[in-house]
Design a protein around this motif. Structure first.
Motif, mmCIF file in Angstrom:
data_model
loop_
_atom_site.group_PDB
_atom_site.id
_atom_site.type_symbol
_atom_site.label_atom_id
_atom_site.label_comp_id
_atom_site.label_asym_id
_atom_site.label_seq_id
_atom_site.Cartn_x
_atom_site.Cartn_y
_atom_site.Cartn_z
ATOM 1 N N GLY A 185 0.780 -1.230 0.000
ATOM 2 C CA GLY A 185 0.000 0.000 0.000
ATOM 3 C C GLY A 185 0.807 1.273 0.000
ATOM 4 N N ASN A 186 2.139 1.180 0.070
ATOM 5 C CA ASN A 186 2.999 2.365 0.084
ATOM 6 C C ASN A 186 3.717 2.497 -1.248
ATOM 7 N N GLN A 187 3.632 3.670 -1.869
ATOM 8 C CA GLN A 187 4.276 3.952 -3.150
ATOM 9 C C GLN A 187 5.648 4.561 -2.855
ATOM 10 N N ASN A 188 6.626 3.693 -2.559
ATOM 11 C CA ASN A 188 7.946 4.186 -2.138
ATOM 12 C C ASN A 188 9.098 3.493 -2.838
ATOM 13 N N TRP A 189 8.839 2.690 -3.833
ATOM 14 C CA TRP A 189 9.878 1.828 -4.368
ATOM 15 C C TRP A 189 10.105 2.079 -5.848
ATOM 16 N N ILE A 190 11.345 1.803 -6.280
ATOM 17 C CA ILE A 190 11.730 1.832 -7.693
ATOM 18 C C ILE A 190 12.427 0.523 -8.002
ATOM 19 N N SER A 191 12.012 -0.135 -9.069
ATOM 20 C CA SER A 191 12.662 -1.376 -9.471
ATOM 21 C C SER A 191 13.982 -1.059 -10.173
ATOM 22 N N VAL A 192 15.032 -1.744 -9.745
ATOM 23 C CA VAL A 192 16.360 -1.518 -10.331
ATOM 24 C C VAL A 192 16.826 -2.736 -11.124
ATOM 25 N N GLY A 193 15.895 -3.632 -11.426
ATOM 26 C CA GLY A 193 16.241 -4.791 -12.233
ATOM 27 C C GLY A 193 16.180 -6.085 -11.453
ATOM 28 N N GLY A 194 15.479 -7.068 -12.012
ATOM 29 C CA GLY A 194 15.388 -8.373 -11.361
ATOM 30 C C GLY A 194 14.609 -8.286 -10.060
ATOM 31 N N PRO A 195 15.074 -9.003 -9.041
ATOM 32 C CA PRO A 195 14.352 -8.989 -7.757
ATOM 33 C C PRO A 195 14.728 -7.818 -6.860
ATOM 34 N N PHE A 196 15.564 -6.920 -7.354
ATOM 35 C CA PHE A 196 16.082 -5.848 -6.510
ATOM 36 C C PHE A 196 15.230 -4.589 -6.674
ATOM 37 N N GLN A 197 14.970 -3.941 -5.536
ATOM 38 C CA GLN A 197 14.191 -2.706 -5.499
ATOM 39 C C GLN A 197 14.920 -1.683 -4.643
ATOM 40 N N LEU A 198 14.634 -0.424 -4.894
ATOM 41 C CA LEU A 198 15.283 0.672 -4.175
ATOM 42 C C LEU A 198 14.220 1.561 -3.565
ATOM 43 N N GLN A 199 14.420 1.916 -2.309
ATOM 44 C CA GLN A 199 13.520 2.832 -1.605
ATOM 45 C C GLN A 199 14.262 4.148 -1.374
ATOM 46 N N PRO A 200 14.043 5.158 -2.229
ATOM 47 C CA PRO A 200 14.812 6.411 -2.101
ATOM 48 C C PRO A 200 14.600 7.139 -0.780
ATOM 49 N N SER A 201 13.450 6.962 -0.137
ATOM 50 C CA SER A 201 13.200 7.687 1.111
ATOM 51 C C SER A 201 14.192 7.291 2.199
ATOM 52 N N GLU A 202 14.743 6.069 2.138
ATOM 53 C CA GLU A 202 15.748 5.668 3.125
ATOM 54 C C GLU A 202 17.020 6.492 2.970
ATOM 55 N N PHE A 203 17.365 6.836 1.735
ATOM 56 C CA PHE A 203 18.546 7.674 1.508
ATOM 57 C C PHE A 203 18.250 9.132 1.850
ATOM 58 N N GLY A 204 16.951 9.489 1.940
ATOM 59 C CA GLY A 204 16.613 10.841 2.374
ATOM 60 C C GLY A 204 17.058 11.133 3.793
ATOM 61 N N LYS A 205 17.102 10.114 4.653
ATOM 62 C CA LYS A 205 17.580 10.307 6.022
ATOM 63 C C LYS A 205 19.051 10.722 6.018
ATOM 64 N N LEU A 206 19.853 9.994 5.255
ATOM 65 C CA LEU A 206 21.279 10.330 5.168
ATOM 66 C C LEU A 206 21.479 11.690 4.530
ATOM 67 N N ALA A 207 20.703 11.995 3.493
ATOM 68 C CA ALA A 207 20.838 13.286 2.811
ATOM 69 C C ALA A 207 20.495 14.435 3.748
ATOM 70 N N LEU A 208 19.441 14.285 4.552
ATOM 71 C CA LEU A 208 19.068 15.349 5.477
ATOM 72 C C LEU A 208 20.121 15.543 6.551
ATOM 73 N N VAL A 209 20.715 14.464 7.032
ATOM 74 C CA VAL A 209 21.759 14.573 8.056
ATOM 75 C C VAL A 209 22.966 15.322 7.521
ATOM 76 N N LEU A 210 23.491 14.911 6.360
ATOM 77 C CA LEU A 210 24.695 15.543 5.817
ATOM 78 C C LEU A 210 24.430 16.988 5.396
ATOM 79 N N TRP A 211 23.347 17.201 4.666
ATOM 80 C CA TRP A 211 23.062 18.556 4.183
ATOM 81 C C TRP A 211 22.713 19.482 5.339
ATOM 82 N N GLY A 212 21.899 19.017 6.269
ATOM 83 C CA GLY A 212 21.545 19.859 7.410
ATOM 84 C C GLY A 212 22.738 20.189 8.273
ATOM 85 N N ALA A 213 23.631 19.204 8.507
ATOM 86 C CA ALA A 213 24.818 19.461 9.315
ATOM 87 C C ALA A 213 25.741 20.469 8.636
ATOM 88 N N ASP A 214 25.928 20.338 7.321
ATOM 89 C CA ASP A 214 26.775 21.290 6.600
ATOM 90 C C ASP A 214 26.163 22.682 6.609
#
Length: 453
Positions: free
Chosen positions: A139-168
């Motif tokens: 029910g959550n629209q949060n994923w991108i297929s990257v080929g085969g059985p592998f999927q990517l959830q960009p929102s998980e990388f948003g946590k790291l991006a907010l930490v680095l960008w906010g700290a800088d």
């Protein structure tokens, strides 16, 4: 004559007696143990070893529990029993490479990475909402297929991006002495965070949005936001959260399952929450044994992801769950210590942001399993199945390791350590016996005579 001796000599003067001194109390072994522990805590490399050891143990134990908890799910899907374990193991190998890369990168490269990472993350989160590219899971629209059985959830990388960008961002404003103005404290940090939160909520992922909000509040608190400003932002976020929860029947159902003890105890079916409690209760002190869980046989949904802590309690018992809690507590303590002892503003904010992220996510996940918090659908950091959550988390742990190594006292202690390899053995051939061995990799070996000119 009184006072004379038999020999006729005057009596020798007697030395005055020394006052009796109290015996020194015996050394208390408990006190000695406490002193040793306190000295160990105060060593320069304590935070470095805690971060490295705790994160490694959590990841390895998580691999074991993913293998145990996912076998039945894999067989139900007509897949090999080790299917999810192999994918998680591959993610751990990639994450270990990212951890080593982050641990070796200097702070200036971390700061240079902040803006490109934020831009790429926002772009991928926009792609998630494009029909035909984004994928819906549970029910959550949060994923991108990257080929085969592998999927990517960009929102998980948003946590790291907010930490680095906010700290800088906050570090640059502190260097320019702009943080005493509320508009520089909030802009553009809060609007950028709200942009990420809006993109996440478009995919109906309330759990990740809560973690991002916790990171935002952690950065504001570390930046020294005044109480009125902090309370104002918290009130706005709480109002928006209450509105989003009140307008969603699914979220209201999860909220009503807090403290439920029966699957049909209320108007809503609290099957997952109750069976998580059943799994913990049946584990006892030392558990039923690794691989012997009963709840993972179709009774407990998401046993290898959101509710892997419940399977851990059933198979390893109270001892296993307390060990996991102790490891997360050690990791959190080490992160706070790194943030508190540094003089670099960027390191302080980034270390505090990473610690807030991992600690808040662990508390929300474990609190949901214990029935104390609503089920938010967030994995247990470094422990649950999911490569999209594991990779940025391991990179963030690498950040903490890099920051712990950059402490001047820790850097000196690391430089003084003797390497295990490259050390000469005593003895050997006659012409080499008198040569002195080197102690560190930075020190050159003594010149040797080869007989050639």
């Amino acid at each position: 004559m009184a006072g004379s001796s038999r020999t006729g000599r005057p009596p020798a003067p007697r030395m005055p007696r020394r006052p009796a001194t109290a015996r020194a109390p015996r050394d208390n072994p408990v006190r000695r143990l406490v002193l040793r522990a306190r000295r160990a805590w105060d060593r320069p490399l304590t935070a470095y070893y805690l971060i490295l050891g705790a994160s490694a143990l959590i990841t390895v134990l998580g691999l074991v529990m993913v293998y145990s908890a996912s076998q039945i799910k894999a067989l139900q899907l007509s897949l090999p029993g080790s299917y999810f374990f192999r994918k998680q193991f591959l993610a751990v190998l990639i994450g270990a490479a990212l951890l080593l890369l982050a641990a070796r990168m200097p702070s200036r490269l971390h700061r240079a990475l902040a803006y490109p990472l934020l831009a790429v993350t926002v772009f991928l989160m926009v792609l998630v909402q494009v029909p035909g590219i984004g994928m819906s899971v549970n029910g959550n629209q949060n994923w991108i297929s990257v080929g085969g059985p592998f999927q990517l959830q960009p929102s998980e990388f948003g946590k790291l991006a907010l930490v680095l960008w906010g700290a800088d961002l906050i570090a640059r404003k502190q260097e320019k002495r702009l943080l005493n103005q509320w508009k520089h404290m909030l802009v553009p940090l809060v609007p950028a965070a709200f942009l990420l939160l809006g993109l996440i909520m478009l995919g109906r992922d309330m759990g990740t949005a809560i973690i991002l909000t916790a990171i935002l509040f952690g950065l504001l608190w570390l930046a020294g936001a005044p109480t009125r400003l902090f309370v104002g932002v918290l009130a706005v976020a709480g109002l928006i959260g209450a509105l989003l929860i009140g307008t969603s029947e699914n979220r209201m159902d999860r909220l009503s399952c807090i403290g439920a003890t029966e699957p049909q105890s209320g108007p809503n079916d609290c099957w997952q929450a109750v069976h998580g409690i059943y799994a913990l209760a049946s584990g006892g002190l030392f558990g039923s044994g690794l691989g012997a869980s009963v709840e993972k046989w179709g009774q407990l949904p998401e046993a290898h992801t959101d509710f892997i802590f419940a399977v851990t309690g059933e198979e390893l018992g109270l001892a296993g769950t307390l060990s996991v809690l102790a490891l997360f507590a050690a990791l959190g303590y080490a992160g706070i210590r790194v943030a508190g002892r540094t003089e670099d503003p960027f390191v302080r904010y980034a270390a505090g942001g990473v610690t807030t992220w991992i600690t808040a996510q662990a508390v929300i996940n474990i609190g949901a399993v214990l029935g104390l918090l609503p089920i938010a659908g967030v994995p247990l950091p470094l422990f649950s199945y999911g490569g999209s959550a594991l990779l940025p988390t391991m990179f963030a742990v690498g950040l903490l390791i890099a920051f712990a190594r950059e402490d001047p006292a820790a850097r000196t202690a690391l430089a003084m350590r003797q390497p295990r390899f490259g050390r000469k053995r005593a003895g050997g051939s006659g012409q080499n016996r008198g040569l002195r061995s080197w102690n560190t990799m930075r020190r050159r070996a003594p010149a040797r005579s080869s007989g050639e000119r």
